[in-house]
Design a protein around this motif. Structure first.
Motif, PDB file in Angstrom:
ATOM      1  N   ALA A 161       4.420   9.869   4.562  1.00 29.96           N
ATOM      2  CA  ALA A 161       5.426   8.985   5.163  1.00 29.96           C
ATOM      3  C   ALA A 161       5.488   7.660   4.396  1.00 29.96           C
ATOM      4  O   ALA A 161       6.577   7.170   4.075  1.00 29.96           O
ATOM      5  N   ALA A 162       4.332   7.102   4.063  1.00 31.09           N
ATOM      6  CA  ALA A 162       4.292   5.853   3.285  1.00 31.09           C
ATOM      7  C   ALA A 162       4.849   6.077   1.880  1.00 31.09           C
ATOM      8  O   ALA A 162       5.595   5.234   1.353  1.00 31.09           O
ATOM      9  N   PHE A 163       4.509   7.207   1.270  1.00 31.23           N
ATOM     10  CA  PHE A 163       5.029   7.564  -0.058  1.00 31.23           C
ATOM     11  C   PHE A 163       6.557   7.578  -0.057  1.00 31.23           C
ATOM     12  O   PHE A 163       7.199   7.021  -0.957  1.00 31.23           O
ATOM     13  N   LEU A 164       7.150   8.169   0.964  1.00 26.71           N
ATOM     14  CA  LEU A 164       8.616   8.241   1.044  1.00 26.71           C
ATOM     15  C   LEU A 164       9.240   6.866   1.293  1.00 26.71           C
ATOM     16  O   LEU A 164      10.331   6.581   0.804  1.00 26.71           O
ATOM     17  N   GLN A 165       8.560   6.029   2.020  1.00 29.06           N
ATOM     18  CA  GLN A 165       9.054   4.664   2.218  1.00 29.06           C
ATOM     19  C   GLN A 165       9.061   3.900   0.895  1.00 29.06           C
ATOM     20  O   GLN A 165      10.023   3.202   0.588  1.00 29.06           O
ATOM     21  N   ILE A 166       8.011   4.083   0.113  1.00 28.77           N
ATOM     22  CA  ILE A 166       7.878   3.359  -1.159  1.00 28.77           C
ATOM     23  C   ILE A 166       8.802   3.925  -2.236  1.00 28.77           C
ATOM     24  O   ILE A 166       9.500   3.180  -2.917  1.00 28.77           O
TER      25      ILE A 166
END
Length: 110
Positions: free
Chosen positions: A11-16
């Motif tokens: 989820a954090a990867f996709l935000q970044i």
């Protein structure tokens, strides 16, 4: 890292990397998706597998079924491992983007 931690990592990867707004779904009975992402107003379903073995076609079909049931046009399937040839061939006929462990690492470092 356990499976749930990996979901939050993705989820954090996709935000970044994609500038998506993300929401991790409940741990069980998630309806075939682990993360719901938003690209503007478009809703995207993401399934995540933190596996040692390769992800096969049935897992891709399950995500596609969840997308179809909810009229979602785009999906991602992200794994810490890889995908079988059948899964890759099947995904090429869908609107599901596959990201394996090697690609995940490459994108996080670019």
């Amino acid at each position: 890292m356990n499976h749930r931690d990996f979901e939050y990592y993705v989820a954090a990867f996709l935000q970044i990397t994609r500038d998506f707004k993300t929401q991790v779904t409940q741990a069980s009975k998630d309806g075939g998706k682990d993360i719901i992402a938003y690209d503007g107003k478009e809703k995207i379903y993401i399934e995540v597998k933190h596996w040692q073995g390769k992800v096969g076609r049935p897992a891709i079909q399950k995500l596609e079924g969840a997308m179809s049931a909810d009229r979602i046009k785009r999906g991602y399937f992200i794994t810490s491992s890889g995908f079988t040839k059948d899964a890759l061939a099947y995904a090429n006929k869908t609107n599901i983007t596959l990201i394996d462990g090697n690609e995940l690492i490459r994108q996080m470092h670019s």
